[in-house]
Scaffold this motif. Structure first.
Motif, PDB file in Angstrom:
ATOM      1  N   ASN A 141       2.402   6.035  -2.709  1.00 46.07           N
ATOM      2  CA  ASN A 141       3.434   6.952  -2.220  1.00 46.07           C
ATOM      3  C   ASN A 141       3.094   8.413  -2.444  1.00 46.07           C
ATOM      4  OD1 ASN A 141       5.624   6.904  -0.721  1.00 46.07           O
ATOM      5  ND2 ASN A 141       7.018   6.120  -2.293  1.00 46.07           N
ATOM      6  N   THR A 142       2.603   8.685  -3.641  1.00 47.44           N
ATOM      7  CA  THR A 142       2.353  10.089  -3.964  1.00 47.44           C
ATOM      8  C   THR A 142       0.869  10.445  -3.908  1.00 47.44           C
ATOM      9  OG1 THR A 142       2.428   9.378  -6.243  1.00 47.44           O
ATOM     10  CG2 THR A 142       4.406  10.422  -5.392  1.00 47.44           C
ATOM     11  N   ASN A 143       0.023   9.435  -4.096  1.00 49.97           N
ATOM     12  CA  ASN A 143      -1.419   9.721  -4.153  1.00 49.97           C
ATOM     13  C   ASN A 143      -2.085   9.486  -2.803  1.00 49.97           C
ATOM     14  OD1 ASN A 143      -1.200  10.068  -6.956  1.00 49.97           O
ATOM     15  ND2 ASN A 143      -1.184   7.845  -7.170  1.00 49.97           N
ATOM     16  N   LYS A 192       0.640  11.903   5.118  1.00 51.63           N
ATOM     17  CA  LYS A 192      -0.027  11.188   4.016  1.00 51.63           C
ATOM     18  C   LYS A 192      -1.410  11.782   3.811  1.00 51.63           C
ATOM     19  CE  LYS A 192       2.987   7.667   3.758  1.00 51.63           C
ATOM     20  NZ  LYS A 192       3.748   7.268   2.604  1.00 51.63           N
ATOM     21  N   LYS A 193      -2.027  11.339   2.722  1.00 51.86           N
ATOM     22  CA  LYS A 193      -3.408  11.770   2.462  1.00 51.86           C
ATOM     23  C   LYS A 193      -4.310  10.536   2.414  1.00 51.86           C
ATOM     24  CE  LYS A 193      -2.297  15.827  -0.389  1.00 51.86           C
ATOM     25  NZ  LYS A 193      -2.541  16.886   0.575  1.00 51.86           N
ATOM     26  N   ILE A 194      -5.432  10.615   3.066  1.00 51.15           N
ATOM     27  CA  ILE A 194      -6.395   9.499   3.062  1.00 51.15           C
ATOM     28  C   ILE A 194      -7.776  10.011   2.656  1.00 51.15           C
ATOM     29  CG2 ILE A 194      -7.631   7.827   4.506  1.00 51.15           C
ATOM     30  CD1 ILE A 194      -5.180   7.445   6.174  1.00 51.15           C
ATOM     31  N   GLU A 195      -8.400   9.267   1.732  1.00 53.01           N
ATOM     32  CA  GLU A 195      -9.828   9.474   1.438  1.00 53.01           C
ATOM     33  C   GLU A 195     -10.564   8.286   2.041  1.00 53.01           C
ATOM     34  OE1 GLU A 195      -9.795  12.004  -2.702  1.00 53.01           O
ATOM     35  OE2 GLU A 195     -10.852  10.082  -2.600  1.00 53.01           O
ATOM     36  N   ILE A 255       0.849  -1.197   0.000  1.00 52.74           N
ATOM     37  CA  ILE A 255       0.000   0.000   0.000  1.00 52.74           C
ATOM     38  C   ILE A 255       0.881   1.242   0.000  1.00 52.74           C
ATOM     39  CG2 ILE A 255      -1.695   1.318   1.366  1.00 52.74           C
ATOM     40  CD1 ILE A 255      -2.786  -1.209  -0.039  1.00 52.74           C
ATOM     41  N   GLN A 256       1.927   1.203   0.795  1.00 50.34           N
ATOM     42  CA  GLN A 256       2.809   2.372   0.870  1.00 50.34           C
ATOM     43  C   GLN A 256       3.514   2.610  -0.469  1.00 50.34           C
ATOM     44  OE1 GLN A 256       2.811   4.606   3.307  1.00 50.34           O
ATOM     45  NE2 GLN A 256       1.136   3.360   4.051  1.00 50.34           N
ATOM     46  N   ASP A 276      -8.128   1.071  -1.991  1.00 49.46           N
ATOM     47  CA  ASP A 276      -6.812   0.443  -1.819  1.00 49.46           C
ATOM     48  C   ASP A 276      -6.773  -0.439  -0.569  1.00 49.46           C
ATOM     49  OD1 ASP A 276      -5.771   2.069  -3.964  1.00 49.46           O
ATOM     50  OD2 ASP A 276      -5.736   3.746  -2.538  1.00 49.46           O
ATOM     51  N   VAL A 277      -7.440   0.032   0.474  1.00 52.84           N
ATOM     52  CA  VAL A 277      -7.422  -0.700   1.745  1.00 52.84           C
ATOM     53  C   VAL A 277      -8.863  -0.858   2.232  1.00 52.84           C
ATOM     54  CG1 VAL A 277      -6.569  -0.742   4.125  1.00 52.84           C
ATOM     55  CG2 VAL A 277      -5.232   0.408   2.363  1.00 52.84           C
TER      56      VAL A 277
END
Ligand SMILES: C[S@@+](CC[C@H](N)C(=O)[O-])C[C@H]1O[C@@H](n2cnc3c(N)ncnc32)[C@H](O)[C@@H]1O
Length: 235
Positions: free
Chosen positions: A65-67, A94-97, A60-61, A163-164
């Motif tokens: 990485n950038t998104n 980091k950014k999380i949606e 996932i990392q 993604d997760v």
């Protein structure tokens, strides 16, 4: 008599606040005789299962990485996982949606009694997340957006592109229909390739159902008080 009958159908009926062994609260659901989190520690469990084994997974990392990392939670409940994820995103830049579905929402009165904001020193962040409007993305800060949706995992169509997945349903012996192959197929179809699903559960049938749905599944170290948990990958 009638009230008692209705309460076996509605899992939000007569919920009680309890305190788990690490000092963090959880909710007890009389209709299921089940609590929302491990009695060994709600916060510890969530940090291990969803952050350490899910968000921090190397694939996932690398992939995100950038998104933004796109997280899907079944179900939102107390918002503990959302709060921990928001805090993690801030601390790790980091950014999380974050999208979460919920069939039996926690009430404002219940949120106000839960001690997660105090424990993390993030009272304002917890209030912002728990009070955020439903059905639309709300920007909480530069690192975290949340969308809470009133949906039934089984009956309703789900949004896509995650993604997760935090699979935090009640245990298979309490809500077996949420752990069937068809449900895991549905979740598989809304995930990005190389996406990761994590759950506190380590039951054999749940694992076989995930495999039948197409996931590659591994048993990994469990949270305090539990030897193992499951992590499933979309290939
Ligand atoms: C074990 S609790 C965990 C909740 C949350 N993740 C937390 O940390 O507080 C399971 C959650 O799944 C929700 N749930 C139960 N059945 C559901 C369904 N069919 N669709 C969506 N959510 C459901 C419950 O209301 C509850 O909030």
């Amino acid at each position: 008599m009638e009230v008692g009958f209705l309460c076996t159908m509605d899992l939000s009926c007569n919920r009680k606040i309890i305190t788990t062994k690490d000092g963090s609260n959880s909710l007890l659901v009389p209709a299921l005789n089940e609590q929302y989190h491990s009695i060994h520690g709600a916060k510890q469990e969530a940090e291990h299962v969803f952050l350490k084994m899910g968000l921090e997974d190397s694939s996932i990392q690398a992939h995100c990485n950038t998104n933004s990392i796109s997280v899907f939670e079944v179900g939102f409940g107390t918002g503990l996982n959302a709060l921990l994820s928001a805090n993690w995103a801030i601390l790790n830049n980091k950014k999380i949606e974050y999208t979460a579905i919920e069939k039996y929402p926690v009430s404002k009165e219940e949120f106000d009694q839960l001690n997660y904001g105090d424990l993390l020193g993030e009272v304002e962040l917890y209030n912002q997340i728990s009070n955020s409007k439903w059905e639309e993305f709300v920007t909480i800060n530069d690192h975290f957006k949340v969308k809470k949706i009133a949906l039934d995992l089984i009956a309703d169509e789900l949004p896509k592109g995650f993604d997760v997945v935090y699979f935090d349903a009640f245990a298979p012996n309490k809500q077996s229909k949420l752990w069937e192959v068809s449900v895991f197929e549905k979740i598989y179809s809304i995930m990005t390739s190389k996406g990761v699903l994590v759950t506190y559960c380590c039951q054999g049938q749940a694992r076989r159902n995930m495999i039948e749905a197409g996931f590659k599944v591994e048993k990994v170290q469990g949270p305090p008080g539990k030897r193992e948990m499951l992590r499933a990958r979309k290939l």
